[in-house]
Design a protein around this motif. Structure first.
Motif, PDB file in Angstrom:
ATOM      1  N   MET A   1     -49.838 -50.103  -7.947  1.00  0.00           N
ATOM      2  CA  MET A   1     -48.973 -49.097  -8.556  1.00  0.00           C
ATOM      3  C   MET A   1     -48.955 -47.824  -7.727  1.00  0.00           C
ATOM      4  SD  MET A   1     -49.078 -47.482 -12.360  1.00  0.00           S
ATOM      5  CE  MET A   1     -48.558 -49.036 -13.047  1.00  0.00           C
ATOM      6  N   SER A   2     -50.104 -47.443  -7.177  1.00  0.00           N
ATOM      7  CA  SER A   2     -50.178 -46.201  -6.416  1.00  0.00           C
ATOM      8  C   SER A   2     -49.257 -46.239  -5.210  1.00  0.00           C
ATOM      9  CB  SER A   2     -51.630 -45.947  -5.969  1.00  0.00           C
ATOM     10  OG  SER A   2     -52.124 -47.057  -5.259  1.00  0.00           O
ATOM     11  N   GLU A   3     -48.983 -47.444  -4.691  1.00  0.00           N
ATOM     12  CA  GLU A   3     -48.113 -47.560  -3.537  1.00  0.00           C
ATOM     13  C   GLU A   3     -46.694 -47.957  -3.934  1.00  0.00           C
ATOM     14  OE1 GLU A   3     -49.910 -50.278  -0.867  1.00  0.00           O
ATOM     15  OE2 GLU A   3     -51.655 -49.021  -0.447  1.00  0.00           O
ATOM     16  N   ASP A   4     -46.587 -48.861  -4.904  1.00  0.00           N
ATOM     17  CA  ASP A   4     -45.290 -49.429  -5.238  1.00  0.00           C
ATOM     18  C   ASP A   4     -44.547 -48.676  -6.330  1.00  0.00           C
ATOM     19  OD1 ASP A   4     -46.808 -52.683  -4.900  1.00  0.00           O
ATOM     20  OD2 ASP A   4     -45.820 -51.442  -3.386  1.00  0.00           O
ATOM     21  N   LEU A   5     -45.261 -47.961  -7.170  1.00  0.00           N
ATOM     22  CA  LEU A   5     -44.623 -47.273  -8.287  1.00  0.00           C
ATOM     23  C   LEU A   5     -45.163 -45.858  -8.390  1.00  0.00           C
ATOM     24  CD1 LEU A   5     -42.623 -47.658 -10.618  1.00  0.00           C
ATOM     25  CD2 LEU A   5     -44.547 -48.345 -12.051  1.00  0.00           C
ATOM     26  N   GLY A   6     -44.333 -44.871  -8.046  1.00  0.00           N
ATOM     27  CA  GLY A   6     -44.753 -43.480  -8.102  1.00  0.00           C
ATOM     28  C   GLY A   6     -44.682 -42.943  -9.512  1.00  0.00           C
ATOM     29  N   LEU A   7     -45.082 -41.681  -9.653  1.00  0.00           N
ATOM     30  CA  LEU A   7     -45.115 -41.070 -10.985  1.00  0.00           C
ATOM     31  C   LEU A   7     -43.736 -40.946 -11.618  1.00  0.00           C
ATOM     32  CD1 LEU A   7     -47.858 -38.356 -10.410  1.00  0.00           C
ATOM     33  CD2 LEU A   7     -48.124 -40.653 -11.345  1.00  0.00           C
ATOM     34  N   PRO A   8     -42.691 -40.497 -10.894  1.00  0.00           N
ATOM     35  CA  PRO A   8     -41.359 -40.415 -11.532  1.00  0.00           C
ATOM     36  C   PRO A   8     -40.858 -41.777 -12.007  1.00  0.00           C
ATOM     37  CG  PRO A   8     -41.414 -39.134  -9.500  1.00  0.00           C
ATOM     38  CD  PRO A   8     -42.668 -39.959  -9.525  1.00  0.00           C
ATOM     39  N   GLU A   9     -41.085 -42.807 -11.193  1.00  0.00           N
ATOM     40  CA  GLU A   9     -40.643 -44.149 -11.581  1.00  0.00           C
ATOM     41  C   GLU A   9     -41.402 -44.651 -12.804  1.00  0.00           C
ATOM     42  OE1 GLU A   9     -39.733 -43.498  -7.302  1.00  0.00           O
ATOM     43  OE2 GLU A   9     -41.529 -43.245  -8.525  1.00  0.00           O
ATOM     44  N   LEU A  10     -42.701 -44.374 -12.824  1.00  0.00           N
ATOM     45  CA  LEU A  10     -43.495 -44.773 -13.978  1.00  0.00           C
ATOM     46  C   LEU A  10     -43.035 -44.045 -15.234  1.00  0.00           C
ATOM     47  CD1 LEU A  10     -45.875 -46.320 -15.223  1.00  0.00           C
ATOM     48  CD2 LEU A  10     -47.359 -44.404 -14.572  1.00  0.00           C
ATOM     49  N   ARG A  11     -42.712 -42.785 -15.091  1.00  0.00           N
ATOM     50  CA  ARG A  11     -42.248 -42.015 -16.246  1.00  0.00           C
ATOM     51  C   ARG A  11     -40.957 -42.603 -16.808  1.00  0.00           C
ATOM     52  NH1 ARG A  11     -44.100 -37.355 -18.072  1.00  0.00           N
ATOM     53  NH2 ARG A  11     -45.155 -36.795 -16.110  1.00  0.00           N
ATOM     54  N   HIS A  66     -51.448 -41.397 -13.218  1.00  0.00           N
ATOM     55  CA  HIS A  66     -50.600 -42.385 -13.872  1.00  0.00           C
ATOM     56  C   HIS A  66     -50.932 -42.488 -15.362  1.00  0.00           C
ATOM     57  CE1 HIS A  66     -50.313 -43.561  -9.597  1.00  0.00           C
ATOM     58  NE2 HIS A  66     -49.122 -44.032  -9.921  1.00  0.00           N
ATOM     59  N   GLU A  67     -52.208 -42.396 -15.690  1.00  0.00           N
ATOM     60  CA  GLU A  67     -52.614 -42.426 -17.094  1.00  0.00           C
ATOM     61  C   GLU A  67     -52.076 -41.205 -17.843  1.00  0.00           C
ATOM     62  OE1 GLU A  67     -56.814 -43.213 -17.641  1.00  0.00           O
ATOM     63  OE2 GLU A  67     -56.908 -44.259 -15.720  1.00  0.00           O
ATOM     64  N   VAL A  68     -52.066 -40.069 -17.167  1.00  0.00           N
ATOM     65  CA  VAL A  68     -51.532 -38.842 -17.776  1.00  0.00           C
ATOM     66  C   VAL A  68     -50.051 -39.007 -18.096  1.00  0.00           C
ATOM     67  CG1 VAL A  68     -50.983 -36.417 -17.328  1.00  0.00           C
ATOM     68  CG2 VAL A  68     -53.249 -37.311 -16.760  1.00  0.00           C
ATOM     69  N   VAL A  69     -49.303 -39.578 -17.179  1.00  0.00           N
ATOM     70  CA  VAL A  69     -47.867 -39.784 -17.400  1.00  0.00           C
ATOM     71  C   VAL A  69     -47.639 -40.644 -18.639  1.00  0.00           C
ATOM     72  CG1 VAL A  69     -45.827 -40.983 -16.497  1.00  0.00           C
ATOM     73  CG2 VAL A  69     -47.114 -39.425 -15.026  1.00  0.00           C
ATOM     74  N   ALA A 246     -56.264 -33.777 -24.891  1.00  0.00           N
ATOM     75  CA  ALA A 246     -55.622 -32.507 -24.543  1.00  0.00           C
ATOM     76  C   ALA A 246     -54.230 -32.736 -23.963  1.00  0.00           C
ATOM     77  CB  ALA A 246     -56.493 -31.738 -23.548  1.00  0.00           C
ATOM     78  N   VAL A 247     -54.090 -33.758 -23.116  1.00  0.00           N
ATOM     79  CA  VAL A 247     -52.780 -34.100 -22.552  1.00  0.00           C
ATOM     80  C   VAL A 247     -51.780 -34.396 -23.658  1.00  0.00           C
ATOM     81  CG1 VAL A 247     -51.527 -35.864 -21.230  1.00  0.00           C
ATOM     82  CG2 VAL A 247     -53.682 -34.947 -20.347  1.00  0.00           C
ATOM     83  N   THR A 248     -52.186 -35.229 -24.586  1.00  0.00           N
ATOM     84  CA  THR A 248     -51.316 -35.590 -25.704  1.00  0.00           C
ATOM     85  C   THR A 248     -50.964 -34.370 -26.546  1.00  0.00           C
ATOM     86  OG1 THR A 248     -52.208 -37.838 -25.796  1.00  0.00           O
ATOM     87  CG2 THR A 248     -51.179 -36.980 -27.793  1.00  0.00           C
ATOM     88  N   SER A 249     -51.945 -33.510 -26.781  1.00  0.00           N
ATOM     89  CA  SER A 249     -51.721 -32.323 -27.614  1.00  0.00           C
ATOM     90  C   SER A 249     -50.651 -31.426 -27.026  1.00  0.00           C
ATOM     91  CB  SER A 249     -53.031 -31.546 -27.769  1.00  0.00           C
ATOM     92  OG  SER A 249     -54.008 -32.315 -28.441  1.00  0.00           O
ATOM     93  N   VAL A 250     -50.690 -31.202 -25.735  1.00  0.00           N
ATOM     94  CA  VAL A 250     -49.703 -30.325 -25.104  1.00  0.00           C
ATOM     95  C   VAL A 250     -48.313 -30.961 -25.135  1.00  0.00           C
ATOM     96  CG1 VAL A 250     -49.015 -29.229 -22.934  1.00  0.00           C
ATOM     97  CG2 VAL A 250     -51.411 -29.161 -23.666  1.00  0.00           C
ATOM     98  N   ALA A 251     -48.240 -32.264 -24.877  1.00  0.00           N
ATOM     99  CA  ALA A 251     -46.935 -32.939 -24.915  1.00  0.00           C
ATOM    100  C   ALA A 251     -46.336 -32.894 -26.315  1.00  0.00           C
ATOM    101  CB  ALA A 251     -47.081 -34.383 -24.443  1.00  0.00           C
ATOM    102  N   VAL A 252     -47.166 -33.054 -27.339  1.00  0.00           N
ATOM    103  CA  VAL A 252     -46.675 -32.971 -28.723  1.00  0.00           C
ATOM    104  C   VAL A 252     -46.181 -31.556 -29.024  1.00  0.00           C
ATOM    105  CG1 VAL A 252     -47.349 -33.070 -31.151  1.00  0.00           C
ATOM    106  CG2 VAL A 252     -48.090 -34.868 -29.579  1.00  0.00           C
TER     107      VAL A 252
END
Length: 378
Positions: A1-11, A66-69, A246-252
């Motif tokens: 994933m780190s090579e084939d799928l970047g963060l924007p694509e994963l999002r 990737h987990e954060v996304v 914390a990540v989830t809290s800010v996104a909510v």
């Protein structure tokens, strides 16, 4: 994933997946107190499970970013039903602390969604104080015999692989050390599941009690196959769980604020939009400031985690601040919706109820204060 799928694509993949496979089913899952079991295998086929697990073990080969996304997109979709994060954290325990045989045996099946992971730490009389657990593992010929009870187990109903924290009975030690055991639940004698627990929020999330009545395990079911390492195995990953909270809290917060602004522009009172009242403007300005401050702290802590590994105190501070602000922001937003804010059909109402537990799970905010305070004297 780190090579084939970047963060924007994963999002974009995550947004599409939640819109198609998750959001339409939420009302039914909230009534059933669990997601469909098929969601796990569908997500596994889409590559959305175990994104941080290396590809040789069936995972995506991604990083914490990737987990954060995924955590952000799940929160923005308003999904509190699917216990994906708990599943991935269990996989992380196996990756970091399992033997090679344990990793090859279980990780590919977790990445495919064939096994659902659960973490069984909390007990009816032992929460944040993990040293107080009473679940015991007694040595027997060829392995161990487990007795005890666990509660508040996310994915407890669907779980096929459970990490259980227990004390290995040792007559020579007053306080037996903690150890983690890996239970493959299918057809396991002595393992009993309670019904889904009724909660004031997170209604769609599969949360249950597990009872261990003489569960027999071989020595290879001890995580890492070395006794007494449970606490050392727990602490780093508890910290990661807190950071994801914390990540989830800010996104909510960000999502709720945007929805509230839209509502206040449309809703009229006394012949004008709510947005034109000074009180509305002041409330929203205050919420925006809290959200912006939370985002800044979170991004700094995530960056520290990615570069050098954030300290336990840094993560505790982020969890403390972001979850406290989450409660305040959602309360302010709900108030602006008036009576509709109290109706469960509105996302802000569900978010308000779901958010309360963020100050409890992953370590209570009282514990977070203890950790932060202790770091100030270092």
């Amino acid at each position: 994933m780190s090579e084939d799928l970047g963060l924007p694509e994963l999002r974009e993949l995550a947004k599409s997946f939640w819109a198609k496979e998750v959001t339409p089913h939420q009302p039914r899952w909230r009534s059933a107190h669990q997601v469909d079991r098929e969601l796990w295998t569908t997500a596994g086929g889409a590559g959305l499970l175990c994104v941080g697990v290396p590809e040789p073990y069936g995972g995506g080969g991604g990083a914490f970013a990737h987990e954060v996304v995924l955590a952000e997109e799940q929160a923005r979709a308003g999904d509190t039903s699917w216990g994906r994060t708990a599943h991935d954290i269990v996989a992380r325990y196996l990756l970091l602390h399992g033997t090679e045989r344990q990793k090859t045996r279980w990780l590919p099946r977790m990445a495919a969604g064939e096994l659902v992971g659960a973490l069984a730490i909390t007990e009816p009389d032992a929460g944040s104080d993990v040293q107080a657990i009473t679940t015991r593992a007694r040595r027997v010929a060829g392995g161990y015999l487990l007795h005890g009870a666990k509660t508040f187990v996310t994915n407890g109903i669907h779980s096929g692989l459970v990490l259980v924290l227990a004390k290995v009975a040792d007559p020579e030690r007053r306080t037996p050390p903690l150890s983690l055991f890996v239970l493959e639940t299918a057809g396991l004698p002595g393992l009993h599941r309670g019904p889904a627990l009724e909660k004031i929020g997170l209604h769609g999330q599969d949360t249950a009690e597990l009872f261990l009545d003489g569960v027999e395990l071989t020595a290879e079911h001890l995580l890492g196959e070395v006794e007494g390492r449970g606490l050392a195995q727990l602490l780093p990953l508890i910290s990661r769980e807190r950071l994801l909270i914390a990540v989830t809290s800010v996104a909510v917060m960000e999502t709720a604020l945007a929805e509230t602004v839209r509502y206040c522009k449309q809703r009229r009172a006394f012949s004008r939009p709510l947005m034109r009242f000074q009180n509305t403007q002041f409330v929203l300005a205050g919420a925006a400031a809290q959200v912006a401050a939370s985002r800044a702290l979170l991004d700094s802590t995530v960056a520290a985690e990615l570069v050098r590994g954030a300290s336990m105190a840094e993560v505790a501070l982020a969890k403390l601040w972001c979850t406290e602000r989450l409660g305040e922001v959602l309360d302010s937003c709900l108030q602006l919706f008036g009576g509709y804010g109290y109706m469960s059909e509105y996302p802000v109402a569900r978010a308000w109820a779901d958010a309360r537990v963020a100050r409890i799970f992953g370590g209570t905010n009282e514990i977070m204060r203890e950790i932060v305070a202790a770091s100030l004297g270092e």
